[in-house]
Design an enzyme around this catalytic site. Structure first.
Site, PDB file in Angstrom:
ATOM      1  N   CYS A   2       0.837  -1.193   0.000  1.00 14.57           N
ATOM      2  CA  CYS A   2       0.000   0.000   0.000  1.00 14.57           C
ATOM      3  C   CYS A   2       0.881   1.255   0.000  1.00 14.57           C
ATOM      4  O   CYS A   2       1.944   1.292   0.603  1.00 14.57           O
ATOM      5  CB  CYS A   2      -0.937   0.101   1.193  1.00 14.57           C
ATOM      6  SG  CYS A   2      -2.054  -1.279   1.325  1.00 14.57           S
ATOM      7  N   ARG A  27       4.058  -0.458  -4.751  1.00 18.08           N
ATOM      8  CA  ARG A  27       3.801  -0.917  -3.383  1.00 18.08           C
ATOM      9  C   ARG A  27       2.536  -1.778  -3.280  1.00 18.08           C
ATOM     10  O   ARG A  27       2.297  -2.421  -2.260  1.00 18.08           O
ATOM     11  CB  ARG A  27       3.658   0.278  -2.435  1.00 18.08           C
ATOM     12  CG  ARG A  27       4.863   1.191  -2.432  1.00 18.08           C
ATOM     13  CD  ARG A  27       4.634   2.359  -1.501  1.00 18.08           C
ATOM     14  NE  ARG A  27       4.580   1.922  -0.126  1.00 18.08           N
ATOM     15  CZ  ARG A  27       5.616   1.792   0.672  1.00 18.08           C
ATOM     16  NH1 ARG A  27       6.815   2.075   0.212  1.00 18.08           N
ATOM     17  NH2 ARG A  27       5.477   1.407   1.919  1.00 18.08           N
ATOM     18  N   TRP A  74      -2.547  -2.994  -1.586  1.00 15.74           N
ATOM     19  CA  TRP A  74      -2.184  -4.403  -1.661  1.00 15.74           C
ATOM     20  C   TRP A  74      -2.977  -5.056  -0.541  1.00 15.74           C
ATOM     21  O   TRP A  74      -2.665  -4.873   0.637  1.00 15.74           O
ATOM     22  CB  TRP A  74      -0.684  -4.576  -1.448  1.00 15.74           C
ATOM     23  CG  TRP A  74      -0.175  -5.958  -1.711  1.00 15.74           C
ATOM     24  CD1 TRP A  74       0.238  -6.478  -2.904  1.00 15.74           C
ATOM     25  CD2 TRP A  74      -0.005  -7.021  -0.744  1.00 15.74           C
ATOM     26  NE1 TRP A  74       0.637  -7.785  -2.744  1.00 15.74           N
ATOM     27  CE2 TRP A  74       0.507  -8.142  -1.438  1.00 15.74           C
ATOM     28  CE3 TRP A  74      -0.238  -7.131   0.616  1.00 15.74           C
ATOM     29  CZ2 TRP A  74       0.792  -9.348  -0.809  1.00 15.74           C
ATOM     30  CZ3 TRP A  74       0.039  -8.340   1.252  1.00 15.74           C
ATOM     31  CH2 TRP A  74       0.552  -9.435   0.535  1.00 15.74           C
ATOM     32  N   GLU A 482      18.261 -17.071  -7.535  1.00 19.82           N
ATOM     33  CA  GLU A 482      17.772 -15.755  -7.964  1.00 19.82           C
ATOM     34  C   GLU A 482      17.225 -15.811  -9.395  1.00 19.82           C
ATOM     35  O   GLU A 482      16.195 -15.202  -9.695  1.00 19.82           O
ATOM     36  CB  GLU A 482      18.915 -14.725  -7.836  1.00 19.82           C
ATOM     37  CG  GLU A 482      18.600 -13.315  -8.303  1.00 19.82           C
ATOM     38  CD  GLU A 482      17.437 -12.636  -7.578  1.00 19.82           C
ATOM     39  OE1 GLU A 482      16.967 -13.145  -6.554  1.00 19.82           O
ATOM     40  OE2 GLU A 482      16.978 -11.601  -8.083  1.00 19.82           O
ATOM     41  N   LYS A 486      13.393 -14.874 -10.365  1.00 21.70           N
ATOM     42  CA  LYS A 486      13.012 -13.854 -11.362  1.00 21.70           C
ATOM     43  C   LYS A 486      11.991 -14.418 -12.331  1.00 21.70           C
ATOM     44  O   LYS A 486      11.001 -13.770 -12.642  1.00 21.70           O
ATOM     45  CB  LYS A 486      14.223 -13.337 -12.164  1.00 21.70           C
ATOM     46  CG  LYS A 486      15.193 -12.443 -11.447  1.00 21.70           C
ATOM     47  CD  LYS A 486      14.669 -11.070 -11.117  1.00 21.70           C
ATOM     48  CE  LYS A 486      14.004 -11.037  -9.786  1.00 21.70           C
ATOM     49  NZ  LYS A 486      14.624 -10.586  -8.630  1.00 21.70           N
ATOM     50  N   GLU A 489       8.611 -14.907 -10.535  1.00 23.67           N
ATOM     51  CA  GLU A 489       7.959 -13.643 -10.169  1.00 23.67           C
ATOM     52  C   GLU A 489       7.266 -12.970 -11.341  1.00 23.67           C
ATOM     53  O   GLU A 489       6.151 -12.488 -11.215  1.00 23.67           O
ATOM     54  CB  GLU A 489       9.014 -12.645  -9.659  1.00 23.67           C
ATOM     55  CG  GLU A 489       9.426 -12.808  -8.235  1.00 23.67           C
ATOM     56  CD  GLU A 489      10.432 -11.744  -7.818  1.00 23.67           C
ATOM     57  OE1 GLU A 489      10.219 -11.132  -6.777  1.00 23.67           O
ATOM     58  OE2 GLU A 489      11.429 -11.507  -8.540  1.00 23.67           O
ATOM     59  N   HIS A 505      19.583 -35.850  -5.786  1.00 27.27           N
ATOM     60  CA  HIS A 505      18.821 -36.281  -4.605  1.00 27.27           C
ATOM     61  C   HIS A 505      17.338 -35.926  -4.720  1.00 27.27           C
ATOM     62  O   HIS A 505      16.653 -35.800  -3.711  1.00 27.27           O
ATOM     63  CB  HIS A 505      19.418 -35.662  -3.340  1.00 27.27           C
ATOM     64  CG  HIS A 505      20.838 -36.077  -3.112  1.00 27.27           C
ATOM     65  ND1 HIS A 505      21.184 -37.363  -2.784  1.00 27.27           N
ATOM     66  CD2 HIS A 505      22.000 -35.384  -3.212  1.00 27.27           C
ATOM     67  CE1 HIS A 505      22.504 -37.442  -2.665  1.00 27.27           C
ATOM     68  NE2 HIS A 505      23.024 -36.251  -2.931  1.00 27.27           N
TER      69      HIS A 505
HETATM   70  C1  G6P Z   1       9.537  -8.075  -1.833  1.00 28.19           C
HETATM   71  C2  G6P Z   1      10.016  -7.665  -3.198  1.00 28.19           C
HETATM   72  C3  G6P Z   1      11.352  -8.328  -3.522  1.00 28.19           C
HETATM   73  C4  G6P Z   1      12.366  -8.019  -2.424  1.00 28.19           C
HETATM   74  C5  G6P Z   1      11.835  -8.410  -1.044  1.00 28.19           C
HETATM   75  C6  G6P Z   1      12.734  -7.878   0.065  1.00 28.19           C
HETATM   76  O1  G6P Z   1       9.181  -9.414  -1.845  1.00 28.19           O
HETATM   77  O2  G6P Z   1       9.053  -7.988  -4.183  1.00 28.19           O
HETATM   78  O3  G6P Z   1      11.833  -7.845  -4.748  1.00 28.19           O
HETATM   79  O4  G6P Z   1      13.536  -8.712  -2.681  1.00 28.19           O
HETATM   80  O5  G6P Z   1      10.540  -7.827  -0.839  1.00 28.19           O
HETATM   81  O6  G6P Z   1      12.704  -6.479   0.049  1.00 28.19           O
HETATM   82  P1  G6P Z   1      13.819  -5.565   0.656  1.00 28.19           P
HETATM   83  O7  G6P Z   1      13.336  -4.160   0.427  1.00 28.19           O
HETATM   84  O8  G6P Z   1      13.890  -5.899   2.123  1.00 28.19           O
HETATM   85  O9  G6P Z   1      15.087  -5.857  -0.040  1.00 28.19           O
END
Ligand code: G6P
Length: 609
Positions: A2, A27, A74, A482, A486, A489, A505
């Site tokens: 939000c 946000r 959100w 990572e 990506k 996401e 495993h």
């Molecule tokens: C959310 C975002 C991610 C981010 C994570 C941690 O899930 O979508 O992209 O890595 O928060 O956020 P921060 O601001 O603590 O790095």
């Protein structure tokens, strides 16, 4: 989670609020709304969906006012719908509230308020705030807010206005961020600085348990007891251009391409190639304390957690002390054991992630040293940790983190070398050689980004697959995680990141022609081991795409497709191996028509637990 915005000034308030909400949209984006005051009437417009839907609704049926508040949501309590969208009203409709956070005791408050005759129209926790303020409202909005928030448990940043006191917005916070923008005869309240940059660079960060009263002639600050506070204004160096797309189709793509510069900016001024030294006195933890550090615990969430894993390999290699990396959401509830000679590093792009902040607060009770690695200056985590090392990535708007990940790795590489230096684990010659390698990294990143045609074609070829396996070992195991994150996401494709050696495993059972593998295979200490793991896949008819050094001839015999990257010191390979994986995810998502910058169900800054 939000975004809130409020504006008082002479500009068109609806445009300022809409523009601000667009910059806060990362946000949350399941519903949005604004409320503006026109004479003694509040006009509210709310819609389900994104800010573009709100904008369309306002174009079709405009509303006008002289000041107002806005919100992008959100959903936490109450499904995304027009009714549950903010701003929320009291019974009289003369008072509205926008809120970021969660009111944990809202059910009991709602029950009491219901008995007192208040009528609720939504499923949200926020609506209780409006009714509570209504209950306590006599003649001063700020006094009513003050009384109401004392009844709230949980986290909140709120902005409130009432037609009974024209020309006034009251805001308060406990937990989520709120920043006051001080312009020329115009004033703002916002969840972050992005909406403010095109209006003013003079801001005041609200601390927990502070209230601000904003009017057309200034902003006054109080604590929750009503005591007046003197607050120092900060000057923000970010420019308005930094939050524009500048010709790129998506913010994510722009941010991927910014990475060489972001790494340069994060390294800049912090290392000397004359003396071979890393210069990090700025972090606020003395070399004497660092010298005695016996163990490092890295705490983070999401992509920042993956950067933390890269940090583990860097610190263990360079400093030779043990490093644990922990999910903040898990660690905070553990019976963790910490020593005064431990160093806790909290990594957070936003500096506001609720779990990371709570974990920092919990560990501080055991008095270890604490260092924040944050991108947002003056964010809660950066303020509350003992020391801070800022990444210089500039504002990141794409919800999926890219450039801040590279910047975090750069900060961790610097910090590892700094600690190694202080603890005398590397000599001047070794240090100089690492720093030279590090300095060459951005140029090598540029080389990869200058040749994206091949990756685009490859992405087209693979865009209809439903499952991918990402494999890496040693310092590239976190990059496999990572890379898979990506893809998940932004393209909603199932992907698993796994250490190459663990594949046999379990995940090997999944391998067939329908599940391609993306393998990260630079020439490092586990190169041969990775090749064996890849043979295991090939014998099971698995298709393999490998990110490998461009001068590696052998790899072509082992895999189906090679994605070449320049060779680099093995410890710094993650800076390069990350890029093709980010681009692969980006192009696939884009080809599939996914909303790359605002993936479903996600939010960039997770300020609720
Ligand atoms: C959310 C975002 C991610 C981010 C994570 C941690 O899930 O979508 O992209 O890595 O928060 O956020 P921060 O601001 O603590 O790095």
């Amino acid at each position: 989670m939000c975004g809130i915005i409020g504006y008082i000034g002479s500009k068109n308030v609806v445009s300022v609020l809409l523009d601000g909400l667009k910059k806060l949209e990362y946000r949350g984006y399941d519903s949005a709304g604004i409320a503006v005051v026109n004479g003694n009437r509040i006009q509210v417009r709310r819609v389900k969906g994104k800010i573009s839907s709100l904008e369309k609704s306002l174009q079709e049926k405009p509303i006008r006012g002289s000041y107002g508040v806005g919100h992008t949501r959100w959903a936490t309590h109450g499904r995304p719908s027009e009714d549950n969208a903010h701003p929320h009203r009291d019974c009289t409709g003369t008072l509205v509230v926008v809120h970021n956070g969660i009111i944990e005791n809202y059910l009991s408050l709602k029950e009491k308020l219901n008995k007192e005759g208040h009528r609720f129209r939504t499923e949200t926790d926020t609506e209780v705030i409006a009714h509570l303020i209504e209950k306590y409202y006599n003649s001063s909005l700020e006094k009513a807010v003050q009384k109401a928030i004392k009844r709230l448990e949980g986290a909140f940043a709120i902005a409130v206005l009432s037609t009974k006191e024209s020309g006034k917005i009251v805001a308060a916070k406990v937990g989520p961020p709120a920043v006051v923008g001080l312009g020329k005869k115009e004033f703002f309240i916002s969840s972050d600085i992005n909406p403010l940059l095109s209006h003013t660079q003079k801001v005041v960060f609200l601390e927990d348990k502070e209230i601000v009263v904003i009017k057309g002639d200034g902003a006054k600050f109080f604590d929750f007891e009503g005591k007046s506070l003197e607050k120092k204004a900060d000057h923000i160096s970010w420019s308005p251009l930094m939050v524009e797309k500048r010709g790129f189709k998506h913010f994510m793509l722009k941010e991927i391409f910014e990475q060489p510069q972001v790494v340069r900016d994060t390294l800049n001024g912090r290392m000397s190639l004359d003396s071979g030294k890393v210069l990090l006195d700025e972090i606020g933890i003395s070399p004497q304390i660092l010298k005695n550090i016996k163990k490092v615990i890295i705490i983070a969430c999401g992509t920042s957690y993956h950067a933390g894993l890269v940090g583990k390999y860097l610190i263990e290699s360079l400093v030779q002390i043990p490093v644990d990396v922990e999910f903040a959401s898990e660690y905070r509830y553990r019976d963790f054991i910490l020593d005064k000679e431990d160093l806790v590093i909290v990594i957070s792009q936003s500096g506001e992630t609720a779990d990371s902040l709570a974990a920092l607060r919990a560990v501080k009770k055991k008095k270890p040293s604490s260092l924040a690695i944050c991108n947002v200056v003056n964010s809660s985590i950066s303020r509350e940790a003992e020391g801070v090392l800022y990444t210089h990535a500039g504002p990141e708007i794409g919800v999926a983190a890219t450039k801040t990940f590279s910047a975090q790795m750069a900060a961790l590489a610097l910090f590892s070398l700094y600690l190694a230096q202080i603890k005398r684990r590397i000599n001047r010659k070794e240090s100089l050689s690492y720093l030279q390698d590090l300095q060459r990294v951005p140029h090598k990143m540029e080389k990869i980004l200058n040749q994206t045609d091949f990756l685009q074609k490859l992405s087209l070829q693979f865009s209809s697959f439903s499952h991918f396996l990402y494999l890496g070992r040693w310092i590239n195991f976190p990059i496999a995680l990572e890379g898979a994150l990506k893809l998940k996401e932004i393209s909603y494709i199932h992907a698993e990141g796994y250490p190459g050696g663990e594949m046999k495993h379990g995940p090997i059972a999944l391998i067939d022609e329908k599940m391609p593998t993306l393998a990260i295979v630079p020439k490092d200490r586990v190169y041969e081991k990775m090749l064996s793991n890849l043979s295991e896949i090939k014998t099971r008819i698995g298709y393999i795409l490998a990110v490998a050094f461009e001068n590696d001839k052998e790899i072509h015999k082992k895999v189906d497709i090679v994605i070449p990257i320049p060779s680099v010191n093995p410890l710094f390979t993650p800076f390069l191996t990350t890029l093709p994986l980010q681009l692969f995810a980006y192009y696939i998502a884009s080809i599939r028509g996914a909303d790359v910058d605002q993936p479903r169900n996600l939010a960039k800054s997770v300020t609720v637990e």
